[in-house]
Design a protein around this motif. Structure first.
Motif, mmCIF file in Angstrom:
data_model
loop_
_atom_site.group_PDB
_atom_site.id
_atom_site.type_symbol
_atom_site.label_atom_id
_atom_site.label_comp_id
_atom_site.label_asym_id
_atom_site.label_seq_id
_atom_site.Cartn_x
_atom_site.Cartn_y
_atom_site.Cartn_z
ATOM 1 N N PHE A 41 -32.619 6.977 23.856
ATOM 2 C CA PHE A 41 -31.804 5.991 23.139
ATOM 3 C C PHE A 41 -32.427 4.618 23.337
ATOM 4 C CE2 PHE A 41 -29.427 9.646 24.299
ATOM 5 C CZ PHE A 41 -28.680 9.942 23.173
ATOM 6 N N THR A 42 -32.801 3.996 22.228
ATOM 7 C CA THR A 42 -33.577 2.762 22.361
ATOM 8 C C THR A 42 -32.830 1.512 21.896
ATOM 9 O OG1 THR A 42 -34.563 3.187 20.204
ATOM 10 C CG2 THR A 42 -35.783 3.936 22.138
ATOM 11 N N GLY A 43 -31.658 1.654 21.358
ATOM 12 C CA GLY A 43 -30.951 0.444 20.923
ATOM 13 C C GLY A 43 -29.514 0.738 20.591
ATOM 14 N N SER A 44 -28.641 -0.192 20.870
ATOM 15 C CA SER A 44 -27.235 -0.033 20.535
ATOM 16 C C SER A 44 -26.596 -1.413 20.516
ATOM 17 C CB SER A 44 -26.560 0.859 21.583
ATOM 18 O OG SER A 44 -25.205 1.029 21.271
ATOM 19 N N LYS A 45 -26.119 -1.830 19.345
ATOM 20 C CA LYS A 45 -25.457 -3.135 19.275
ATOM 21 C C LYS A 45 -24.605 -3.207 18.016
ATOM 22 C CE LYS A 45 -29.283 -5.629 17.127
ATOM 23 N NZ LYS A 45 -30.133 -6.769 17.161
ATOM 24 N N ILE A 46 -23.723 -4.189 17.982
ATOM 25 C CA ILE A 46 -22.864 -4.385 16.816
ATOM 26 C C ILE A 46 -23.585 -5.289 15.813
ATOM 27 C CG2 ILE A 46 -20.674 -5.348 15.998
ATOM 28 C CD1 ILE A 46 -20.241 -2.832 17.592
ATOM 29 N N VAL A 47 -23.623 -4.845 14.554
ATOM 30 C CA VAL A 47 -24.269 -5.649 13.510
ATOM 31 C C VAL A 47 -23.299 -5.800 12.335
ATOM 32 C CG1 VAL A 47 -26.607 -4.971 14.153
ATOM 33 C CG2 VAL A 47 -25.346 -3.603 12.489
ATOM 34 N N ASP A 48 -23.632 -6.708 11.425
ATOM 35 C CA ASP A 48 -22.670 -6.988 10.348
ATOM 36 C C ASP A 48 -22.971 -6.267 9.046
ATOM 37 O OD1 ASP A 48 -24.907 -8.310 9.614
ATOM 38 O OD2 ASP A 48 -23.995 -10.291 9.448
ATOM 39 N N SER A 64 -10.803 6.050 20.530
ATOM 40 C CA SER A 64 -9.654 5.166 20.811
ATOM 41 C C SER A 64 -8.389 5.971 21.103
ATOM 42 C CB SER A 64 -9.424 4.218 19.634
ATOM 43 O OG SER A 64 -9.003 4.940 18.506
ATOM 44 N N ARG A 65 -8.373 7.252 20.772
ATOM 45 C CA ARG A 65 -7.174 8.060 21.011
ATOM 46 C C ARG A 65 -7.199 8.762 22.367
ATOM 47 N NH1 ARG A 65 -5.451 11.030 15.396
ATOM 48 N NH2 ARG A 65 -5.126 9.137 14.206
ATOM 49 N N LEU A 66 -8.313 8.656 23.089
ATOM 50 C CA LEU A 66 -8.403 9.352 24.377
ATOM 51 C C LEU A 66 -7.814 8.489 25.495
ATOM 52 C CD1 LEU A 66 -12.002 10.837 24.041
ATOM 53 C CD2 LEU A 66 -9.854 12.110 24.004
ATOM 54 N N ALA A 96 -19.472 2.917 11.194
ATOM 55 C CA ALA A 96 -18.310 2.054 10.947
ATOM 56 C C ALA A 96 -17.124 2.554 11.766
ATOM 57 C CB ALA A 96 -17.977 2.038 9.466
ATOM 58 N N SER A 97 -16.076 1.761 11.828
ATOM 59 C CA SER A 97 -14.942 2.105 12.694
ATOM 60 C C SER A 97 -14.226 3.385 12.262
ATOM 61 C CB SER A 97 -13.948 0.953 12.737
ATOM 62 O OG SER A 97 -13.541 0.638 11.427
ATOM 63 N N ASP A 98 -14.334 3.756 10.973
ATOM 64 C CA ASP A 98 -13.648 4.965 10.509
ATOM 65 C C ASP A 98 -14.531 6.207 10.608
ATOM 66 O OD1 ASP A 98 -15.483 4.484 8.577
ATOM 67 O OD2 ASP A 98 -14.078 4.495 6.885
ATOM 68 N N PRO A 136 -19.486 -5.036 29.149
ATOM 69 C CA PRO A 136 -18.796 -5.686 28.028
ATOM 70 C C PRO A 136 -18.363 -4.668 26.984
ATOM 71 C CG PRO A 136 -21.147 -6.129 27.940
ATOM 72 C CD PRO A 136 -20.897 -5.428 29.235
ATOM 73 N N SER A 137 -17.224 -4.922 26.363
ATOM 74 C CA SER A 137 -16.716 -4.024 25.331
ATOM 75 C C SER A 137 -17.448 -4.285 24.016
ATOM 76 C CB SER A 137 -15.220 -4.273 25.160
ATOM 77 O OG SER A 137 -14.699 -3.418 24.191
ATOM 78 N N MET A 138 -17.699 -3.204 23.268
ATOM 79 C CA MET A 138 -18.371 -3.359 21.972
ATOM 80 C C MET A 138 -17.536 -2.693 20.877
ATOM 81 S SD MET A 138 -22.470 -3.123 22.099
ATOM 82 C CE MET A 138 -22.599 -1.384 22.412
ATOM 83 N N PRO A 139 -16.328 -3.204 20.606
ATOM 84 C CA PRO A 139 -15.517 -2.553 19.580
ATOM 85 C C PRO A 139 -16.129 -2.745 18.192
ATOM 86 C CG PRO A 139 -14.513 -4.615 20.237
ATOM 87 C CD PRO A 139 -15.700 -4.423 21.130
ATOM 88 N N ILE A 140 -15.971 -1.733 17.345
ATOM 89 C CA ILE A 140 -16.455 -1.858 15.967
ATOM 90 C C ILE A 140 -15.303 -2.422 15.135
ATOM 91 C CG2 ILE A 140 -17.524 -0.668 14.036
ATOM 92 C CD1 ILE A 140 -18.219 1.613 15.911
ATOM 93 N N GLU A 141 -15.407 -3.708 14.811
ATOM 94 C CA GLU A 141 -14.364 -4.328 13.987
ATOM 95 C C GLU A 141 -14.588 -3.938 12.532
ATOM 96 O OE1 GLU A 141 -12.130 -5.928 15.514
ATOM 97 O OE2 GLU A 141 -12.971 -6.775 17.352
#
Lengths: 328, 194
Positions: free
Chosen positions: A316-323, A202-204, A147-149, A96-101
């Motif tokens: 590496f023990t965790g990776s997810k998108i949070v708010d 995203s540029r690759l 963050a996305s930037d 699944p994709s995990m984009p940083i919005e």
């Protein structure tokens, strides 16, 4: 009409108490209590009976694993590193994709191997260095909110701290127990745009050929990177970034075309998790990467000298998108 | 400190032998430190600074002045020091507070003073941002953590006279800002200023 003090207090209204935050702060403080007791009473690297027992136990486990591995190799078909990498590429493409919005963060957590922390003693005046150093082994957990930037926050927590030698402990006592890293100690760093990552996945390109061409271009744009340097970049991207499934898959395809990578089969990472191990040559020796075969996620990296001695690891023990920063 | 309870100084001294005693300091003062930090930095970073304040205080408790009874000024001084590393976060938080609209309609106002405070809030925050760091820190710990002049002096290790003059200077600036225009004109007319 309110006076200026009342207006100020009104403007700086405080949020209500969060019992969870309070208990978290209390827990960190209690860890500091334990650490101080440990530092004050435990002679660190003295080979206690327990550590000798632990050493013997690990040797026995290693011997057993070696026998099992030899037996398994004799009866099971051996996959090449290239096959293994193409298999991971296929798994990655379906992940699944995990984009940083905007307004969200990629949270990741990493545990590190013990490393040296040196405290240099000073005499009276803080500028006068006495030449005496106190060395400790410390282990850290690193949590990052990206963050996305490329901006974000990094929190580093000391999880283990012990003197390297009795002499270090004696020097610490003699110096009046100066501040040294303690368990529970946290450092919070904030980074502006591109402060946490210098590249933009995203540029690759997401085709193996064009991607390899892009990866060969060094950051300053001059010349070309050699195979080892490209492999290091790929490993860095796979281990620490948030590439899309297509890019992740292409990164594995790029690696599959390199020579010099060895497949270790199923191995155990420093935290005891099982995964697919691959060894990549580096300038100073080699780097072992352990992947979760079912997701293609990197579980751990282990750096080795040219003679095969382990120098450092990261798990590496965790990776997810949070708010929000702080959410896990 | 409730009657019959040991002072903070005694607890901190005892914690040198029994580190766990320091949790009593946490229980007594966490709420004060948290509210002060969150008012200045916002919820998340304020929470983190509050937690770090107690870790820092525990690590450096040997330096707690034996002559002081309450640890509150000392803890707030540590929190303020930690906040200096969060200057950017404070600017962002203050700027967000300046932009926040009042959540209720004026027609619903049951408290005219609160409405007036909300209306003047952004001006006050802007004026505070323009102060020197020393003046702002002394004033904010006085205003937001309810410390007395001697306690503020203790928190920042500066003379009480300096605290008094800094707070007086800031209050005068803010008072002038809050004065209705006609009052200022009248004042200028009386003093002959243009």
């Amino acid at each position: 009409m309110l006076d200026e003090m009342q207006v100020v207090r009104h403007a700086f209204d405080a949020p209500v108490d969060d019992p969870q935050a309070r208990e978290s702060a209390r827990g960190r403080l209690r860890l500091a209590f334990q650490a101080e007791r440990k530092l004050a009473s435990t002679p660190p690297l003295a080979p206690s009976r327990r550590s000798v027992y632990r050493g013997v136990k690990w040797i026995a486990v290693a011997a057993l694993l070696l026998v099992v591995a030899m037996f398994a190799k004799a009866i099971l078909p051996v996959r090449s590193a290239s096959q293994e990498l193409r298999g991971l590429a296929s798994v990655a493409s379906r992940a699944p994709s995990m984009p940083i919005e905007s307004g969200t963060y990629l949270y990741s957590a990493v545990q590190t191997s013990p490393s040296t922390s040196t405290t240099v003693l000073t005499a009276g005046n803080q500028d006068v260095i006495t030449g005496v150093e106190i060395k400790l082994w410390i282990r850290k957990d690193v949590e990052t909110w990206l963050a996305s930037d490329g901006s974000g926050t990094r929190v580093t927590t000391v999880t283990e701290a012990s003197f390297q030698t009795d002499a270090d402990r004696a020097a610490w006592l003699k110096a009046g127990k100066p501040d040294v890293p303690i368990v529970g100690e946290k450092k919070t760093e904030s980074f502006g745009p591109h402060g946490l990552t210098s590249y933009d996945p995203s540029r690759l390109p997401t085709e193996a050929g064009p991607l390899l061409d892009a990866l060969r271009v060094p950051p300053d744009g001059s010349g070309q990177l050699d195979d080892q340097q490209v492999m290091a970049r790929v490993v860095q991207l796979l281990a620490s970034a948030d590439p899309s499934p297509a890019l992740r898959s292409a990164l594995f395809e790029v690696l599959a075309d390199f020579s010099g990578i060895r497949d270790l089969g199923t191995v155990t990472d420093p935290l005891g998790r099982s995964g697919t191990g691959l060894v990549f040559p580096t300038a100073n020796g080699s780097r072992e990467l352990i992947f979760d075969g079912s997701t293609s996620a990197v579980l751990a990296t282990i750096d080795l000298t040219s003679s095969g001695d382990q120098t450092a690891w990261e798990a590496f023990t965790g990776s997810k998108i949070v708010d929000r920063v702080g959410a896990r | 400190v409730p009657p019959g309870e040991p002072s903070d100084a005694l607890i901190i001294e005892a914690s040198l032998e029994s580190p766990e005693r320091f949790e009593e300091i946490f229980d007594r003062h966490y709420e004060t430190v948290r509210r002060y930090a969150q008012r200045r930095l916002g919820s998340d970073i304020g929470e983190e600074v509050a937690a770090q304040t107690f870790l820092e205080a525990f690590a450096s408790r040997r330096r707690f002045g034996a002559g002081f009874s309450s640890a509150r000024p000392w803890l707030l001084g540590i929190a303020t020091n930690l906040m200096r590393h969060q200057a950017r976060a404070e600017r962002v938080h203050t700027s967000a507070m300046q932009r926040l609209p009042a959540e209720r309609e004026e027609d619903d106002a049951s408290d005219v003073d609160s409405l007036d405070a909300e209306r003047r809030g952004p001006e006050i925050l802007s004026a505070l941002s323009a102060l020197s760091e020393d003046d702002r820190e002394v004033f904010l710990v006085f205003a937001l953590a309810d410390l007395t002049y001697p306690e503020v002096a203790e928190a920042f290790a500066i003379p009480v006279g300096t605290v008094r003059s800094r707070i007086h200077r800031v209050r005068r600036t803010l008072r002038e800002l809050l004065q209705p225009e006609e009052a200022i004109n009248l004042q200028y007319a009386e003093t002959g200023e243009n």
